[in-house]
Design a protein around this motif. Structure first.
Motif, PDB file in Angstrom:
ATOM      1  N   ASP A 152      -1.327  10.274  -7.070  1.00  0.00           N
ATOM      2  CA  ASP A 152       0.047   9.810  -6.948  1.00  0.00           C
ATOM      3  C   ASP A 152       0.908  10.347  -8.096  1.00  0.00           C
ATOM      4  O   ASP A 152       2.050  10.771  -7.881  1.00  0.00           O
ATOM      5  N   LEU A 153       0.359  10.338  -9.306  1.00  0.00           N
ATOM      6  CA  LEU A 153       1.102  10.860 -10.452  1.00  0.00           C
ATOM      7  C   LEU A 153       1.341  12.364 -10.307  1.00  0.00           C
ATOM      8  O   LEU A 153       2.405  12.874 -10.687  1.00  0.00           O
ATOM      9  N   ALA A 154       0.352  13.060  -9.761  1.00  0.00           N
ATOM     10  CA  ALA A 154       0.536  14.497  -9.527  1.00  0.00           C
ATOM     11  C   ALA A 154       1.658  14.742  -8.519  1.00  0.00           C
ATOM     12  O   ALA A 154       2.474  15.664  -8.678  1.00  0.00           O
ATOM     13  N   SER A 196      10.295  19.862  -8.095  1.00  0.00           N
ATOM     14  CA  SER A 196      11.019  20.384  -6.933  1.00  0.00           C
ATOM     15  C   SER A 196      12.471  19.918  -6.883  1.00  0.00           C
ATOM     16  O   SER A 196      13.186  20.233  -5.942  1.00  0.00           O
ATOM     17  N   GLY A 197      12.895  19.112  -7.905  1.00  0.00           N
ATOM     18  CA  GLY A 197      14.301  18.713  -7.970  1.00  0.00           C
ATOM     19  C   GLY A 197      14.607  17.344  -7.427  1.00  0.00           C
ATOM     20  O   GLY A 197      15.777  17.024  -7.213  1.00  0.00           O
ATOM     21  N   ASP A 198      13.581  16.511  -7.201  1.00  0.00           N
ATOM     22  CA  ASP A 198      13.809  15.142  -6.747  1.00  0.00           C
ATOM     23  C   ASP A 198      13.527  14.214  -7.916  1.00  0.00           C
ATOM     24  O   ASP A 198      12.377  13.870  -8.194  1.00  0.00           O
ATOM     25  N   PRO A 199      14.571  13.768  -8.653  1.00  0.00           N
ATOM     26  CA  PRO A 199      14.342  13.016  -9.886  1.00  0.00           C
ATOM     27  C   PRO A 199      14.268  11.509  -9.702  1.00  0.00           C
ATOM     28  O   PRO A 199      14.416  10.771 -10.676  1.00  0.00           O
ATOM     29  N   ARG A 200      14.058  11.027  -8.496  1.00  0.00           N
ATOM     30  CA  ARG A 200      14.032   9.582  -8.305  1.00  0.00           C
ATOM     31  C   ARG A 200      12.759   8.991  -8.912  1.00  0.00           C
ATOM     32  O   ARG A 200      11.651   9.397  -8.562  1.00  0.00           O
ATOM     33  N   PRO A 201      12.881   7.997  -9.815  1.00  0.00           N
ATOM     34  CA  PRO A 201      11.682   7.357 -10.367  1.00  0.00           C
ATOM     35  C   PRO A 201      11.018   6.480  -9.311  1.00  0.00           C
ATOM     36  O   PRO A 201      11.685   5.886  -8.455  1.00  0.00           O
ATOM     37  N   ARG A 202       9.683   6.379  -9.355  1.00  0.00           N
ATOM     38  CA  ARG A 202       8.944   5.637  -8.345  1.00  0.00           C
ATOM     39  C   ARG A 202       8.591   4.222  -8.798  1.00  0.00           C
ATOM     40  O   ARG A 202       8.340   3.355  -7.969  1.00  0.00           O
ATOM     41  N   HIS A 203       8.554   4.003 -10.104  1.00  0.00           N
ATOM     42  CA  HIS A 203       8.288   2.671 -10.664  1.00  0.00           C
ATOM     43  C   HIS A 203       6.985   2.080 -10.121  1.00  0.00           C
ATOM     44  O   HIS A 203       6.924   0.895  -9.814  1.00  0.00           O
ATOM     45  N   ARG A 204       5.965   2.887 -10.003  1.00  0.00           N
ATOM     46  CA  ARG A 204       4.655   2.395  -9.564  1.00  0.00           C
ATOM     47  C   ARG A 204       3.734   2.234 -10.763  1.00  0.00           C
ATOM     48  O   ARG A 204       3.718   3.081 -11.655  1.00  0.00           O
ATOM     49  N   ARG A 205       2.991   1.125 -10.769  1.00  0.00           N
ATOM     50  CA  ARG A 205       2.016   0.880 -11.824  1.00  0.00           C
ATOM     51  C   ARG A 205       0.660   0.588 -11.176  1.00  0.00           C
ATOM     52  O   ARG A 205       0.599   0.124 -10.036  1.00  0.00           O
ATOM     53  N   TYR A 206      -0.425   0.882 -11.931  1.00  0.00           N
ATOM     54  CA  TYR A 206      -1.756   0.899 -11.314  1.00  0.00           C
ATOM     55  C   TYR A 206      -2.753  -0.049 -11.969  1.00  0.00           C
ATOM     56  O   TYR A 206      -3.909  -0.090 -11.566  1.00  0.00           O
ATOM     57  N   GLY A 207      -2.321  -0.797 -12.977  1.00  0.00           N
ATOM     58  CA  GLY A 207      -3.228  -1.726 -13.618  1.00  0.00           C
ATOM     59  C   GLY A 207      -4.180  -1.083 -14.601  1.00  0.00           C
ATOM     60  O   GLY A 207      -5.068  -1.749 -15.131  1.00  0.00           O
ATOM     61  N   VAL A 208      -4.019   0.209 -14.868  1.00  0.00           N
ATOM     62  CA  VAL A 208      -4.832   0.924 -15.855  1.00  0.00           C
ATOM     63  C   VAL A 208      -3.870   1.343 -16.975  1.00  0.00           C
ATOM     64  O   VAL A 208      -2.936   2.115 -16.729  1.00  0.00           O
ATOM     65  N   PRO A 209      -4.062   0.836 -18.210  1.00  0.00           N
ATOM     66  CA  PRO A 209      -3.073   1.079 -19.270  1.00  0.00           C
ATOM     67  C   PRO A 209      -2.752   2.553 -19.478  1.00  0.00           C
ATOM     68  O   PRO A 209      -1.581   2.923 -19.631  1.00  0.00           O
ATOM     69  N   LEU A 265      -3.041   5.116 -17.357  1.00  0.00           N
ATOM     70  CA  LEU A 265      -2.287   5.658 -16.225  1.00  0.00           C
ATOM     71  C   LEU A 265      -0.883   5.066 -16.168  1.00  0.00           C
ATOM     72  O   LEU A 265       0.083   5.770 -15.817  1.00  0.00           O
ATOM     73  N   ASP A 266      -0.741   3.786 -16.506  1.00  0.00           N
ATOM     74  CA  ASP A 266       0.591   3.177 -16.523  1.00  0.00           C
ATOM     75  C   ASP A 266       1.469   3.831 -17.586  1.00  0.00           C
ATOM     76  O   ASP A 266       2.681   3.973 -17.405  1.00  0.00           O
ATOM     77  N   ARG A 267       0.859   4.244 -18.701  1.00  0.00           N
ATOM     78  CA  ARG A 267       1.623   4.933 -19.741  1.00  0.00           C
ATOM     79  C   ARG A 267       2.149   6.265 -19.216  1.00  0.00           C
ATOM     80  O   ARG A 267       3.305   6.638 -19.452  1.00  0.00           O
ATOM     81  N   VAL A 268       1.293   7.007 -18.508  1.00  0.00           N
ATOM     82  CA  VAL A 268       1.735   8.274 -17.912  1.00  0.00           C
ATOM     83  C   VAL A 268       2.864   8.021 -16.909  1.00  0.00           C
ATOM     84  O   VAL A 268       3.859   8.766 -16.857  1.00  0.00           O
ATOM     85  N   ALA A 269       2.717   6.948 -16.096  1.00  0.00           N
ATOM     86  CA  ALA A 269       3.757   6.624 -15.118  1.00  0.00           C
ATOM     87  C   ALA A 269       5.073   6.280 -15.814  1.00  0.00           C
ATOM     88  O   ALA A 269       6.156   6.665 -15.353  1.00  0.00           O
TER      89      ALA A 269
END
Length: 421
Positions: free
Chosen positions: A157-159, A167-180, A182-186
């Motif tokens: 999902d992060l990829a 590709s020019g779509d800057p909308r943030p997804r605001h998804r979190r995964y419960g793994v600190p 991975l959440d930091r990368v998000a």
């Protein structure tokens, strides 16, 4: 990665099962064998005690009585001095577990049991251990698959999020995964998306502002150049060329102001300037357009004022108000200068229908327009006015009265450069 996680988890589980499983099998085999030997030894001692008690009491000793009284299930051989050996049960064949005991009457008891019973017990224990190990492997695989999905799905999902940003779509997804981690990368990707979105918005806004603000000056400049091409009088050519050069300077100032505001709207370059000169220049620039429309533009009010601001920016604000009256207003347009307190005020009004009631509070918002226009002009004019510490307001809706408020330089301080707060 998913396969690696599953394989590594399964390998760890198999190593643990192998180490503890082998140890458990060895211990269980030894325990069963010891238990069987102890049972045979105990039965030999018990049988010797029964035989001794019967011999002491003068009771008969024969296979039937001994088997019934002792409840023997194994093969036993009783040797009594002076008598023939007594056998109970059937002698087992093959490997056996045997135990011997001697009684007080010089009797010798031998008990034997086939080792196959121990082998069956060991096999049953091994089957149970194997079943438990198999369940452990299945559970480990299930947990490994779940953990692998939990880790690989967020990475996928992060990829995808990173690919969308590229590709020019800057909308943030605001998804979190419960793994600190991975959440930091998000968090970082969402922050980057928001910054990119703001940058794109600022670029689009700059393009729209530049297009709107440069349209009218470029039109006026082209008209001056056309007049130069149509006349043979050197004085007229010189005059028109001088006016054109001034317009080019104002265009340069407009572009610089737009770029400055796009980077940081708080940065200003305010100076003390002659407000009459700016108003006069705008009136001269717009009179041809008003004559073409069959309308007039006039100037009244206080003269000789010096105000604080950027002359080019103030000129653009007045141009936006005058153009707004030309496009949306009616009748004569009046530009009036006055003083209120320590501020110089430039009012622009016309005889048109005014600003609709539902747009009064939102007239300076972008894309807000009473007609089919861009809705950018007044918004840009307000930003330009506020950049140097001034302000642009709608004082009255019917008839419309727009006012530009600027800091005023008092008389006697003409050459002093003011400080804008």
């Amino acid at each position: 990665m998913r396969r690696r996680l599953i394989n590594s988890t399964l390998a760890v589980v198999l190593v643990v099962i192998a180490v503890f499983g082998v140890s458990l099998v060895l211990v269980e085999t030894r325990t069963i064998s010891s238990s069987a030997q102890e049972s045979v030894d105990s039965e030999a001692l018990r049988l010797a005690s029964i035989v001794d008690s019967r011999l002491v009491g003068g009771e008969p000793v024969n296979p039937g009585i001994i088997a019934q009284q002792a409840d023997i299930t194994r093969y036993a051989e009783i040797r009594i001095p002076g008598r023939a050996p007594i056998e109970i049960g059937k002698r087992p064949s093959g490997s056996v577990i045997s135990a011997s005991a001697e009684g007080e009457q010089d009797t010798e008891i031998t008990v034997e049991e086939s080792r196959s019973a121990v082998t069956r017990e060991v096999a049953r224990s091994l089957l149970i251990i194997g079943a438990v190990a198999l369940l452990a492997v299945v559970a480990a695989v299930a947990l490994a698959v779940r953990q692998a999905n939990r880790l690989t799905s967020p990475l996928t999902d992060l990829a995808e999020t990173a690919e969308r940003l590229g590709s020019g779509d800057p909308r943030p997804r605001h998804r979190r995964y419960g793994v600190p981690e991975l959440d930091r990368v998000a968090d970082v990707l969402d922050a980057s998306a928001e910054r990119i979105a703001r940058m794109l918005t600022a670029e689009r806004r700059l393009a729209a502002d530049a297009s709107h603000q440069l349209r009218t000056p470029l039109t006026a400049l082209s008209m001056r150049l056309e007049e130069i091409t149509l006349t043979d009088d050197p004085e007229t050519v010189k005059e028109e060329a001088s006016i054109a050069l001034n317009q080019v300077e104002r265009l340069t100032d407009v572009v610089q102001r737009l770029l400055t505001n796009s980077r940081d709207p708080r940065i200003g370059s305010a100076v003390a300037f002659d407000l009459d000169e700016v108003v006069k220049q705008q009136l001269e620039e717009w009179r041809p357009a008003y004559r073409s429309a069959g309308r007039a533009i006039v100037h009244s009010g206080r003269r000789g004022m010096r105000a604080v601001g950027t002359p080019g920016a103030v000129a653009q604000v007045l141009a936006a108000l005058i153009e707004n009256s030309l496009m949306h207003g009616g009748g004569t347009v009046a530009v009036r200068t006055r003083v209120t307190g320590n501020q110089a005020v430039v009012e622009v009004t016309d005889e048109g229908p005014g600003v609709p009631a539902d747009l009064g509070a939102r007239i300076f918002e972008r894309t807000i327009s009473g007609r089919n226009s861009t809705g950018i002009g007044l918004a840009v004019a307000r930003d330009l006015a506020e950049a140097d510490g001034g302000r642009l307001e709608l004082l009255q809706q019917h008839p419309p009265v727009f006012a530009v408020f600027l800091s005023r330089v008092a008389r006697g301080r003409k050459d002093e450069k003011p400080t804008v707060r």
